[in-house]
Design an enzyme around this catalytic site. Sequence first.
Site, mmCIF file in Angstrom:
data_model
loop_
_atom_site.group_PDB
_atom_site.id
_atom_site.type_symbol
_atom_site.label_atom_id
_atom_site.label_comp_id
_atom_site.label_asym_id
_atom_site.label_seq_id
_atom_site.Cartn_x
_atom_site.Cartn_y
_atom_site.Cartn_z
ATOM 1 N N ARG A 131 6.023 11.302 5.008
ATOM 2 C CA ARG A 131 5.043 11.717 6.011
ATOM 3 C C ARG A 131 3.780 12.182 5.275
ATOM 4 O O ARG A 131 3.257 13.267 5.506
ATOM 5 C CB ARG A 131 5.612 12.801 6.928
ATOM 6 C CG ARG A 131 6.219 14.016 6.248
ATOM 7 C CD ARG A 131 6.541 15.110 7.285
ATOM 8 N NE ARG A 131 7.109 16.303 6.687
ATOM 9 C CZ ARG A 131 8.416 16.558 6.605
ATOM 10 N NH1 ARG A 131 9.292 15.675 7.074
ATOM 11 N NH2 ARG A 131 8.843 17.689 6.061
ATOM 12 N N ALA B 240 0.834 -1.195 0.000
ATOM 13 C CA ALA B 240 0.000 0.000 0.000
ATOM 14 C C ALA B 240 0.871 1.248 0.000
ATOM 15 O O ALA B 240 2.010 1.229 0.455
ATOM 16 C CB ALA B 240 -0.913 -0.001 1.219
ATOM 17 N N GLY B 241 0.298 2.337 -0.513
ATOM 18 C CA GLY B 241 1.004 3.605 -0.535
ATOM 19 C C GLY B 241 1.346 4.084 -1.929
ATOM 20 O O GLY B 241 1.590 5.266 -2.138
ATOM 21 N N PHE B 242 1.368 3.150 -2.897
ATOM 22 C CA PHE B 242 1.640 3.556 -4.274
ATOM 23 C C PHE B 242 0.344 3.974 -4.952
ATOM 24 O O PHE B 242 0.215 5.087 -5.436
ATOM 25 C CB PHE B 242 2.312 2.423 -5.052
ATOM 26 C CG PHE B 242 2.764 2.842 -6.430
ATOM 27 C CD1 PHE B 242 4.073 3.231 -6.646
ATOM 28 C CD2 PHE B 242 1.876 2.874 -7.501
ATOM 29 C CE1 PHE B 242 4.493 3.655 -7.907
ATOM 30 C CE2 PHE B 242 2.277 3.285 -8.757
ATOM 31 C CZ PHE B 242 3.590 3.670 -8.964
ATOM 32 N N ASP B 243 -0.637 3.060 -4.980
ATOM 33 C CA ASP B 243 -1.934 3.362 -5.587
ATOM 34 C C ASP B 243 -2.874 3.865 -4.496
ATOM 35 O O ASP B 243 -3.780 3.170 -4.052
ATOM 36 C CB ASP B 243 -2.495 2.112 -6.278
ATOM 37 C CG ASP B 243 -3.729 2.419 -7.120
ATOM 38 O OD1 ASP B 243 -4.103 3.600 -7.221
ATOM 39 O OD2 ASP B 243 -4.328 1.465 -7.649
ATOM 40 N N LYS B 244 -2.646 5.092 -4.072
ATOM 41 C CA LYS B 244 -3.346 5.638 -2.915
ATOM 42 C C LYS B 244 -4.844 5.782 -3.145
ATOM 43 O O LYS B 244 -5.641 5.681 -2.208
ATOM 44 C CB LYS B 244 -2.758 7.002 -2.555
ATOM 45 C CG LYS B 244 -1.299 6.950 -2.111
ATOM 46 C CD LYS B 244 -0.767 8.337 -1.838
ATOM 47 C CE LYS B 244 0.702 8.299 -1.438
ATOM 48 N NZ LYS B 244 0.923 7.549 -0.201
ATOM 49 N N ASN C 111 2.416 8.581 10.479
ATOM 50 C CA ASN C 111 2.188 9.900 9.892
ATOM 51 C C ASN C 111 0.804 10.489 10.149
ATOM 52 O O ASN C 111 0.482 11.549 9.643
ATOM 53 C CB ASN C 111 2.447 9.834 8.380
ATOM 54 C CG ASN C 111 3.866 9.399 8.088
ATOM 55 O OD1 ASN C 111 4.802 9.831 8.747
ATOM 56 N ND2 ASN C 111 4.022 8.522 7.107
ATOM 57 N N THR C 112 -0.022 9.788 10.922
ATOM 58 C CA THR C 112 -1.284 10.335 11.420
ATOM 59 C C THR C 112 -1.173 10.376 12.934
ATOM 60 O O THR C 112 -1.013 9.336 13.578
ATOM 61 C CB THR C 112 -2.483 9.466 10.991
ATOM 62 O OG1 THR C 112 -2.597 9.478 9.568
ATOM 63 C CG2 THR C 112 -3.775 9.990 11.602
ATOM 64 N N ASN D 115 5.181 -1.992 8.872
ATOM 65 C CA ASN D 115 5.055 -0.654 8.320
ATOM 66 C C ASN D 115 6.420 0.042 8.376
ATOM 67 O O ASN D 115 7.432 -0.588 8.692
ATOM 68 C CB ASN D 115 3.999 0.131 9.110
ATOM 69 C CG ASN D 115 3.211 1.100 8.242
ATOM 70 O OD1 ASN D 115 3.776 1.814 7.426
ATOM 71 N ND2 ASN D 115 1.905 1.141 8.435
ATOM 72 N N GLY E 149 12.607 0.936 3.137
ATOM 73 C CA GLY E 149 13.732 0.556 2.298
ATOM 74 C C GLY E 149 14.746 -0.312 3.007
ATOM 75 O O GLY E 149 14.457 -0.977 4.010
ATOM 76 N N PHE F 230 -1.878 9.725 4.806
ATOM 77 C CA PHE F 230 -3.110 9.129 4.248
ATOM 78 C C PHE F 230 -3.814 10.085 3.281
ATOM 79 O O PHE F 230 -5.038 10.253 3.324
ATOM 80 C CB PHE F 230 -4.090 8.722 5.346
ATOM 81 C CG PHE F 230 -3.673 7.550 6.188
ATOM 82 C CD1 PHE F 230 -2.588 6.761 5.853
ATOM 83 C CD2 PHE F 230 -4.398 7.227 7.336
ATOM 84 C CE1 PHE F 230 -2.212 5.675 6.648
ATOM 85 C CE2 PHE F 230 -4.037 6.137 8.128
ATOM 86 C CZ PHE F 230 -2.938 5.365 7.790
ATOM 87 N N LYS G 128 -1.864 -4.653 10.115
ATOM 88 C CA LYS G 128 -0.509 -4.210 9.788
ATOM 89 C C LYS G 128 0.111 -3.547 11.002
ATOM 90 O O LYS G 128 -0.470 -2.634 11.596
ATOM 91 C CB LYS G 128 -0.531 -3.227 8.609
ATOM 92 C CG LYS G 128 0.854 -2.891 8.067
ATOM 93 C CD LYS G 128 0.759 -2.169 6.735
ATOM 94 C CE LYS G 128 2.137 -1.981 6.104
ATOM 95 N NZ LYS G 128 2.061 -1.368 4.765
ATOM 96 N N TYR H 115 8.012 -2.009 -2.391
ATOM 97 C CA TYR H 115 7.645 -0.650 -2.790
ATOM 98 C C TYR H 115 8.924 0.142 -3.033
ATOM 99 O O TYR H 115 9.271 0.459 -4.169
ATOM 100 C CB TYR H 115 6.755 0.013 -1.740
ATOM 101 C CG TYR H 115 6.204 1.370 -2.143
ATOM 102 C CD1 TYR H 115 6.676 2.076 -3.246
ATOM 103 C CD2 TYR H 115 5.201 1.984 -1.402
ATOM 104 C CE1 TYR H 115 6.172 3.309 -3.609
ATOM 105 C CE2 TYR H 115 4.682 3.230 -1.757
ATOM 106 C CZ TYR H 115 5.184 3.887 -2.856
ATOM 107 O OH TYR H 115 4.687 5.121 -3.206
#
Length: 363
Positions: free
Chosen positions: A116, A66-70, A182-183, A251, A273, A119, A222, A323
């Site tokens: 950061r 997750a995170g690429f196709d938001k 980041n939330t 995560n 990474g 979402f 997650k 990712y």
Amino acid sequence: MYPIMKKVLFRMDPEVAHEWTVRSLQTLQRMSYLAKTIQQKWEVKHPSLSSQVVGVSFPNPVGLAAGFDKHANVYPALAHLGFGFVEVGTLTPRPQSGNDRPRLFRLPEDQAIINRMGFNNHGVEDAVRSFQTLSRPTIPIGINLGKNKNTPNEQASQDYIIGLQTLYLYGDYFVINISSPNTQGLRDLQEANALKKLLTDILQTRDHCIQSHQVKKPIFLKIAPDLTEEQLTEIIEIVLHTNIDGMIATNTTLSREGLQNQVSSHETGGLSGRPLTSRSTEWISQIYRITQGKLPIIGVGGIFTAEDAYAKIRAGASLVQIYTGMIYQGPAVVKQINQGLVQLLERDGFPSVEDAVGVDVSI
């Protein structure tokens, strides 16, 4: 070809480069012949790679995290790049813009990214329109769910319930994301009492969805890599008690230990990474050992090579996700990992990837 493209992309602001890539994928979705040609070039079909996890069939174990196709609007194009599954999101009930820019930073010396984002997404209703409009790939699609920034933690379960109810028919599995750094306050939902209530509420909603739609969709939790061993053990006990279907480890991390980059390493946000490779593999092994191999795990964090993916599989991951590795090595890395996994499985005498799961863990 990607080394040349990478030089161009890495001259851009990281988020601008991501947006350009997404637009390119949207163009690809309108060119079915080209998309099929790319799929034929990069797809690795081999019987040893296919598996059944939580009742879902995966053609190979390498997925996109997750995170690429938001916004869930390019998953058909991504499915042509050789992935065994694609996870979209994180999606929240209401659209939100995320945190202020700049909010995405490359650390090339460390083969890492700090984000950061917060979402940023178009909300679940927009995602429904995408799922109803775009073609459905043959590979599984996971949906990563989060809460809106302005939703108090005491009401968080309602956000996850809205996401699950609204998108239930469109995901092959769902992910409860309470581990993004980041939330503000989100990771507090990993605390025992909050987590018990959250998961109980979500699973009650899933039961209603099963009754309404006559189909059970698996739910994964997650987790963060920054937990203590005591916290991890407590979370696993709650997961087992509530009968959540699986876990995703892990995560992004708040740690900056050992980084070489001195320009961006001070930026706040989650680090992904290469620096996360060992930590995430360790957490996979711990989960597999504590659950005695009975809980499916998706391993993510610092996968750049087939050997990285194989280590996570041998530590207990039934599936893996990439990712950051794709950002640094290009989309062909999916094919390279799958080809390498076939060779590694053959070398070690495993007829299927399922046979290699957890072999390095004593339980």
